[in-house]
Design a protein around this motif. Structure first.
Motif, short mmCIF file in Angstrom:
data_model
loop_
_atom_site.label_atom_id
_atom_site.label_comp_id
_atom_site.label_asym_id
_atom_site.label_seq_id
_atom_site.Cartn_x
_atom_site.Cartn_y
_atom_site.Cartn_z
N GLY B 156 0.78 -1.24 0.00
CA GLY B 156 0.00 0.00 0.00
C GLY B 156 0.80 1.28 0.00
N TYR B 157 2.13 1.17 -0.06
CA TYR B 157 2.95 2.39 -0.15
C TYR B 157 2.74 3.03 -1.53
CZ TYR B 157 5.55 1.42 4.15
OH TYR B 157 5.92 1.23 5.45
N GLY B 158 2.85 4.34 -1.59
CA GLY B 158 2.64 5.06 -2.85
C GLY B 158 3.81 4.88 -3.80
N THR B 159 3.60 5.33 -5.04
CA THR B 159 4.61 5.17 -6.09
C THR B 159 5.92 5.86 -5.71
OG1 THR B 159 2.77 5.33 -7.60
CG2 THR B 159 4.94 5.40 -8.58
N ARG B 160 5.81 7.06 -5.15
CA ARG B 160 7.02 7.82 -4.81
C ARG B 160 7.79 7.15 -3.67
NH1 ARG B 160 7.70 14.21 -4.94
NH2 ARG B 160 7.46 13.66 -7.10
N ASP B 161 7.06 6.72 -2.63
CA ASP B 161 7.72 6.01 -1.52
C ASP B 161 8.41 4.75 -2.04
OD1 ASP B 161 7.31 7.63 0.66
OD2 ASP B 161 5.40 6.75 1.20
N ALA B 162 7.71 4.02 -2.92
CA ALA B 162 8.27 2.77 -3.45
C ALA B 162 9.54 3.06 -4.25
CB ALA B 162 7.24 2.06 -4.33
N PHE B 163 9.53 4.15 -5.00
CA PHE B 163 10.71 4.52 -5.79
C PHE B 163 11.87 4.89 -4.86
CE2 PHE B 163 13.46 7.21 -8.33
CZ PHE B 163 13.47 6.58 -9.56
N ARG B 164 11.56 5.60 -3.79
CA ARG B 164 12.61 5.97 -2.84
C ARG B 164 13.19 4.73 -2.15
NH1 ARG B 164 9.44 11.12 -0.17
NH2 ARG B 164 9.82 12.59 -1.85
N ILE B 165 12.30 3.81 -1.80
CA ILE B 165 12.76 2.55 -1.18
C ILE B 165 13.64 1.79 -2.16
CG2 ILE B 165 11.92 0.26 -0.42
CD1 ILE B 165 9.51 1.94 0.85
N GLU B 166 13.22 1.75 -3.42
CA GLU B 166 14.02 1.07 -4.45
C GLU B 166 15.41 1.70 -4.55
OE1 GLU B 166 12.13 0.77 -8.29
OE2 GLU B 166 13.98 0.12 -9.27
N THR B 167 15.45 3.03 -4.52
CA THR B 167 16.73 3.73 -4.64
C THR B 167 17.63 3.44 -3.43
OG1 THR B 167 15.58 5.47 -5.84
CG2 THR B 167 17.78 6.00 -5.05
N ILE B 168 17.03 3.48 -2.23
CA ILE B 168 17.83 3.21 -1.02
C ILE B 168 18.42 1.80 -1.08
CG2 ILE B 168 17.70 2.89 1.49
CD1 ILE B 168 15.43 5.07 1.44
N VAL B 169 17.56 0.82 -1.41
CA VAL B 169 18.03 -0.57 -1.48
C VAL B 169 19.15 -0.70 -2.51
CG1 VAL B 169 17.35 -2.93 -2.16
CG2 VAL B 169 15.88 -1.60 -0.64
N ASP B 170 18.98 -0.06 -3.65
CA ASP B 170 19.98 -0.10 -4.72
C ASP B 170 21.32 0.45 -4.22
OD1 ASP B 170 21.01 -0.41 -7.28
OD2 ASP B 170 20.29 1.53 -7.98
N GLU B 171 21.26 1.62 -3.61
CA GLU B 171 22.50 2.27 -3.17
C GLU B 171 23.20 1.46 -2.07
OE1 GLU B 171 23.80 4.73 -4.71
OE2 GLU B 171 22.13 5.52 -5.88
N VAL B 172 22.41 0.97 -1.09
CA VAL B 172 23.03 0.21 0.01
C VAL B 172 23.64 -1.09 -0.53
CG1 VAL B 172 22.66 -0.91 2.24
CG2 VAL B 172 21.42 1.19 1.72
N CYS B 173 22.91 -1.77 -1.40
CA CYS B 173 23.40 -3.05 -1.93
C CYS B 173 24.61 -2.84 -2.84
CB CYS B 173 22.29 -3.79 -2.68
SG CYS B 173 21.01 -4.41 -1.60
#
Lengths: 118, 267
Positions: B156-173
């Protein structure tokens, strides 16, 4: 399993040494080198005025953004320019957070970026 | 006994003290409104319970009067902070209810388990955790970050939150691969813990003894918030994570690095 990025380019009528580049997909650490190589090849072939159409670029990360900054700097050093157009909201936010909106030439529409070429 | 005969059975409250399941069977037509009402009242125990899962797996007909009875009781439960949801409803009936606009009032779940899961998520605000390990290779990062994004959207997270989460995961990994021990024998572990309010990302990798010094220097530089020059191709990842997240900590030792990031839901 690398993420997909498709890069195609076309001539821009009426502008010298210019190409329009279409980015489709995700620009990230798995494909930045390929993108950089392609852009460097264009520079080496004398195409120093580039417009990058981000209309279908879904995602960019910090590595991808680093490459864009590098391309912009290289174009300027060669007497040309690297302009970006039609950036989606999410990608624009990343560019903004990094503080690169003042370093990159960003336009709302491809036509505006093309018109701004020398 | 014919399967078309209306039946209603209270099942259990094992999901939680506020939850009751009612299993309905047969045809829910106007003749059974009284019994339907009595059954729901019993399930609510005089409003002590506020969440009812109506198991409709065996229901073949649901008339508008019965639907109205469900709606009235759902309204009472909603006023009490609860809900009445449908589980296991067959496709034809679901289509009819959708045409009647009932999907705008009721939540439909494929089965009781899914309905119970939604109860735990929405009402008990229970966190859910997904753990994944993958070989330390840059090529593995895109599917991992896309999975995190999809999980966020599914929850249920919004598109923008999901994109930010994707970016964080990408950068950390990416950092975990770049600064840790690389190769298929060296796994990176990612633990995603999400609830209605926040998304926690925990990435653990194995340290490469040859990279420890450079990693520590990199972290010190990020800590001092030194600006990465415009001509530098890399080195903006940690700054980006900080800007996109609400909390970040890094524990770095000779054994491994553990990065914890919290992203509070905004949409």
């Amino acid at each position: 399993m690398e993420s997909q990025i498709e890069l195609t380019c076309e001539e821009i009528q009426g502008k010298s040494n210019a190409k329009l580049l279409h980015f489709v997909g995700d620009l990230d650490a798995t494909n930045v080198e390929m993108v950089l190589e392609n852009i460097c090849e264009l520079y080496n072939d004398g195409y120093v005025n580039l417009v990058a159409n981000f209309n279908r670029l879904r995602y960019v990360n910090s590595t991808g953004l680093g490459i864009l900054l590098h391309c912009s700097k290289s174009a300027k050093e060669k007497g040309g320019s690297f302009k970006i157009a039609s950036v989606n909201e999410n990608v624009y936010e990343i560019i903004e957070i990094i503080g690169a909106t003042s370093l990159l030439e960003i336009y709302d529409e491809v036509e505006e970026a093309v018109a701004a070429l020398k | 006994m014919s399967t078309n005969v209306f039946q209603a059975e209270l099942i259990s409250d094992t999901i939680g003290p506020q939850v009751m399941i009612i299993r309905f069977c047969g045809e829910l037509d106007s003749s059974c409104i009284g019994e339907l009402s009595k059954c729901i009242e019993e399930a609510m125990q005089g409003e002590k319970r506020n969440f009812i899962i109506a198991d409709m797996t065996g229901v073949t007909v649901l008339c508008s009067a019965a639907l109205g009875e469900f709606m009235g009781n759902r309204k009472r439960l909603a006023e009490n902070g609860g809900d009445l949801v449908f589980a296991g409803i067959n496709r034809d009936l679901k289509q009819k209810l959708t045409l009647m606009g009932a999907n705008k009032i009721f939540s439909f779940f494929s089965d009781i388990r899914s309905a119970a899961s939604a109860y735990k998520w929405h009402f008990q605000k229970k966190a859910e955790t997904v753990t994944l390990t993958f070989p330390s290779s840059l090529q593995m990062v895109p599917p991992v970050r896309q999975m995190a994004s999809r999980l966020a959207r599914k929850k249920g997270y919004g598109t923008r939150d999901a994109f930010r989460i994707e970016t964080i995961v990408d950068e950390v990994c990416n950092n975990a691969v770049e600064h840790g021990k690389e190769g298929s024998d060296n796994e990176i572990k990612i633990i995603l813990t999400m609830d209605k309010e926040k998304f926690d990302i925990n990435v653990i990798n194995i340290s490469d003894p040859e990279k420890i010094a450079s990693l520590k220097s990199f972290l010190d530089q990020a800590e001092s918030k030194k600006h990465t020059g415009a001509d530098q191709k890399r080195g903006r990842g940690l700054a980006l994570i900080r800007m996109l997240s609400n909390k970040m900590s890094v524990e770095c030792s000779e054994d491994g690095t553990n990065v914890r990031v919290t992203k509070i839901r905004e949409e």
